[in-house]
Write an enzyme that holds these catalytic residues in place. Structure first.
Site, PDB file in Angstrom:
ATOM      1  N   ASP A  13     -16.918  -7.124 -62.426  1.00 31.24           N
ATOM      2  CA  ASP A  13     -16.104  -5.979 -61.998  1.00 31.24           C
ATOM      3  C   ASP A  13     -16.135  -5.754 -60.492  1.00 31.24           C
ATOM      4  OD1 ASP A  13     -15.630  -5.394 -64.759  1.00 31.24           O
ATOM      5  OD2 ASP A  13     -17.598  -4.429 -64.821  1.00 31.24           O
ATOM      6  N   LYS A  16     -12.506  -9.101 -58.436  1.00 29.19           N
ATOM      7  CA  LYS A  16     -12.045 -10.486 -58.277  1.00 29.19           C
ATOM      8  C   LYS A  16     -10.536 -10.601 -58.459  1.00 29.19           C
ATOM      9  CE  LYS A  16     -14.740 -11.523 -61.640  1.00 29.19           C
ATOM     10  NZ  LYS A  16     -15.541 -10.298 -61.718  1.00 29.19           N
ATOM     11  N   GLY A  40     -11.748  -8.412 -67.587  1.00 30.21           N
ATOM     12  CA  GLY A  40     -10.569  -7.570 -67.389  1.00 30.21           C
ATOM     13  C   GLY A  40     -10.321  -7.480 -65.900  1.00 30.21           C
ATOM     14  N   HIS A  41      -9.318  -8.198 -65.419  1.00 34.55           N
ATOM     15  CA  HIS A  41      -9.060  -8.237 -63.986  1.00 34.55           C
ATOM     16  C   HIS A  41      -7.829  -7.386 -63.675  1.00 34.55           C
ATOM     17  CE1 HIS A  41     -11.107 -12.457 -63.917  1.00 34.55           C
ATOM     18  NE2 HIS A  41     -11.947 -11.484 -64.131  1.00 34.55           N
ATOM     19  N   GLN A 224     -16.418 -12.479 -65.004  1.00 32.56           N
ATOM     20  CA  GLN A 224     -17.754 -11.868 -65.037  1.00 32.56           C
ATOM     21  C   GLN A 224     -18.436 -12.023 -63.674  1.00 32.56           C
ATOM     22  OE1 GLN A 224     -17.009 -13.866 -68.073  1.00 32.56           O
ATOM     23  NE2 GLN A 224     -16.321 -11.963 -68.944  1.00 32.56           N
TER      24      GLN A 224
HETATM   25  P1  GDP Z   1     -12.689  -7.757 -61.680  1.00 33.24           P
HETATM   26  O1  GDP Z   1     -12.943  -7.960 -63.130  1.00 33.24           O
HETATM   27  O2  GDP Z   1     -13.763  -8.308 -60.813  1.00 33.24           O
HETATM   28  O3  GDP Z   1     -11.329  -8.188 -61.264  1.00 33.24           O
HETATM   29  O4  GDP Z   1     -12.767  -6.201 -61.419  1.00 33.24           O
HETATM   30  P2  GDP Z   1     -12.065  -5.025 -62.283  1.00 33.24           P
HETATM   31  O5  GDP Z   1     -10.599  -5.226 -62.294  1.00 33.24           O
HETATM   32  O6  GDP Z   1     -12.770  -4.853 -63.570  1.00 33.24           O
HETATM   33  O7  GDP Z   1     -12.476  -3.752 -61.421  1.00 33.24           O
HETATM   34  C1  GDP Z   1     -12.129  -3.614 -60.150  1.00 33.24           C
HETATM   35  C2  GDP Z   1     -11.337  -2.324 -60.004  1.00 33.24           C
HETATM   36  O8  GDP Z   1     -11.391  -1.960 -58.655  1.00 33.24           O
HETATM   37  C3  GDP Z   1      -9.864  -2.458 -60.346  1.00 33.24           C
HETATM   38  O9  GDP Z   1      -9.405  -1.246 -60.873  1.00 33.24           O
HETATM   39  C4  GDP Z   1      -9.221  -2.725 -58.994  1.00 33.24           C
HETATM   40  O10 GDP Z   1      -7.885  -2.287 -58.912  1.00 33.24           O
HETATM   41  C5  GDP Z   1     -10.091  -1.894 -58.106  1.00 33.24           C
HETATM   42  N1  GDP Z   1     -10.280  -2.372 -56.739  1.00 33.24           N
HETATM   43  C6  GDP Z   1     -10.368  -3.644 -56.268  1.00 33.24           C
HETATM   44  N2  GDP Z   1     -10.656  -3.630 -54.955  1.00 33.24           N
HETATM   45  C7  GDP Z   1     -10.765  -2.324 -54.585  1.00 33.24           C
HETATM   46  C8  GDP Z   1     -11.083  -1.654 -53.364  1.00 33.24           C
HETATM   47  O11 GDP Z   1     -11.338  -2.273 -52.343  1.00 33.24           O
HETATM   48  N3  GDP Z   1     -11.118  -0.297 -53.394  1.00 33.24           N
HETATM   49  C9  GDP Z   1     -10.865   0.414 -54.521  1.00 33.24           C
HETATM   50  N4  GDP Z   1     -10.932   1.735 -54.456  1.00 33.24           N
HETATM   51  N5  GDP Z   1     -10.589  -0.171 -55.690  1.00 33.24           N
HETATM   52  C10 GDP Z   1     -10.536  -1.521 -55.725  1.00 33.24           C
END
Ligand code: GDP
Length: 431
Positions: A13, A16, A40-41, A224
């Site tokens: 999370d 990515k 979940g991206h 992950q």
């Molecule tokens: P992933 O699985 O690594 O892609 O991460 P997730 O999607 O589960 O969680 C990341 C969350 O953070 C998502 O809702 C993104 O839209 C949000 N996000 C990503 N980068 C940033 C950031 O720099 N600032 C903020 N506030 N939200 C972000």
């Protein structure tokens, strides 16, 4: 030989999805290499907000070909649902997605076993998402799995299904007192999946290697986080695949010699979903504030994520085992407005023993208490900032300190969920 890997560098999370979408502008191929729909991206750009579970996050760039590698376990219903949803939103990817014929499938008994096993663990639950990922990887290792290629000849699959189901139904009914899976229903499902998915199934490793030989840019999308790696993570509170860099090579069928860049995506603080040690966890109001400010609730499960300060000990271990050539720091904006911010720079036990490195044993890690370095917070917001020079001095000092601690350049800083809310310090992909 330009392959670039983007790995979650903590417990998942990290953002990515946003970073892969940002980088995919310069990619010809975007390829998922591990995990399943427990990932979940989230991607936010001018086309809208998208939640991807299996389809690579580069798909929103029309020039990309998107591969799902052999290292991924695929629930065909979820894949088809994602394809349909994208089509409904005007993004037709019919000729831009290929599923490895070697990818293992998540079958109905995997989901049932995952749920039943987690319930039976009671208080010792490992925090699985209950989507059948672990049992699908178990079957893969036990050589009793079903792969995408099997859908192309289901008559040949039928006798194998009988054997596999006999064993799995015995476990479901006799060990867990659950309801057996009906063989004819499964067979019918396989037939339907085969009909719809046949056009997408192909020799992904051949396509990736041909692209690399032609000098095309292949972006390898991790799922992950590396601290959830089956081998290197906080076992047994881990995922069932290898989100570390070796997994990228195995899970796509490309040689590690193709890797030009290995990028670790770090969040500006720590989070973790489910059980397992998180040494810098904040159990207080500050943790609650960050969780609510940052909306730290799982994309896939909706579960509240546990929150803590940035853990440089864990981050150094992450860098050690993956050899990052660059790092990305996301969600810096979440720390806007704090009077001070902490960085965990060491561990100590309750007996005062200093623990210099990230321990391999979960019991030892549970005993680690964080040693903090306190750095000044910043009043001016970093949210939506797009140029390094526009960051408040204290925020920049925070980024610099993390960079120093992980001993790796932070080349991208993310200041918001939107693709454009990004500071590019140094290009990660050669144009
Ligand atoms: P992933 O699985 O690594 O892609 O991460 P997730 O999607 O589960 O969680 C990341 C969350 O953070 C998502 O809702 C993104 O839209 C949000 N996000 C990503 N980068 C940033 C950031 O720099 N600032 C903020 N506030 N939200 C972000």
């Amino acid at each position: 030989m330009p392959a670039y890997a983007v790995l979650g560098a903590q417990w998942g999370d990290e953002g990515k999805g946003k970073i892969v979408d940002f980088l995919a502008r310069d990619a010809n191929i975007v390829a998922r290499f591990a995990g399943g729909n427990n990932a979940g991206h989230t991607v936010v750009n001018d086309q809208g907000t998208f939640g991807f579970h299996l389809i690579p996050c580069g798909v929103l760039w029309p020039q990309t070909l998107n591969l799902i590698g052999n290292g991924v376990v695929v629930d065909p219903d979820i894949l088809l649902q994602e394809i349909d949803e994208l089509r409904e939103r005007g993004i037709d990817i019919a000729d831009r997605i290929i599923l490895s014929e070697r990818a293992h499938l998540i079958m109905p008994w995997h989901v049932r076993l995952d749920e039943l096993a987690e319930i039976s663990r009671g208080e010792r639950a490992i925090g699985t998402t209950g989507k059948g990922i672990g049992p699908a990887y178990s079957d893969k290792a036990a050589r009793t799995g079903v792969r995408a290629a099997d859908l192309l000849d289901i008559e040949a699959l039928l006798p194998r299904l009988d054997d596999i189901l006999e064993y799995n139904n015995a476990v479901i009914t006799k060990v867990f007192d659950g309801e057996a899976i009906d063989r004819d229903e499964v067979f019918e499902k396989c037939r339907q999946w085969g009909e719809r998915l046949a056009r997408y199934i192909g020799p992904v490793e051949k396509i990736a290697n041909q692209a690399l030989a032609a000098g095309q840019h292949v972006l390898l999308e991790g799922a992950q986080g590396v601290l959830l790696d089956l081998d290197h993570g906080t076992y047994p509170f881990v995922t069932s695949s290898n989100p570390t860099i070796g997994g990228a090579s195995v899970g796509m069928g490309i040689s590690p010699t193709h890797l030009t860049g290995i990028t670790g995506v770090f969040k500006a603080y720590s989070t973790r979903v489910g059980s397992g040690p998180l040494p810098s966890e904040l159990m207080d109001e500050t943790g609650e504030t960050i969780r609510n400010l940052a909306q730290e609730f799982g994309t896939t499960t909706g579960r509240p994520r546990r929150v803590g300060w940035f853990d440089a000990v864990a981050a150094k271990y992450s860098a050690l085992i993956n050899g990052y050539t660059s790092a990305v720091l996301t969600r810096l904006d979440v720390l806007d407005g704090f009077e001070s911010v902490k960085i965990c720079t060491g561990y100590v036990t309750d007996d005062g023993e200093e623990i210099p490195d990230f321990p391999g044993g979960v019991a030892a890690l549970e005993k680690c208490r964080p040693v903090y370095e306190v750095v000044p917070g910043w009043d001016e917001p970093t949210a939506s900032v797009r140029r390094l020079e526009d960051l408040p001095a204290e925020a920049r000092a925070y980024v610099d300190r993390i960079q120093e601690l992980i001993d790796c350049p932070i080349d991208v800083i993310s200041t918001g969920p939107h693709r454009d809310e990004t500071i590019l310090v140094r290009a990660l992909i050669d144009a």
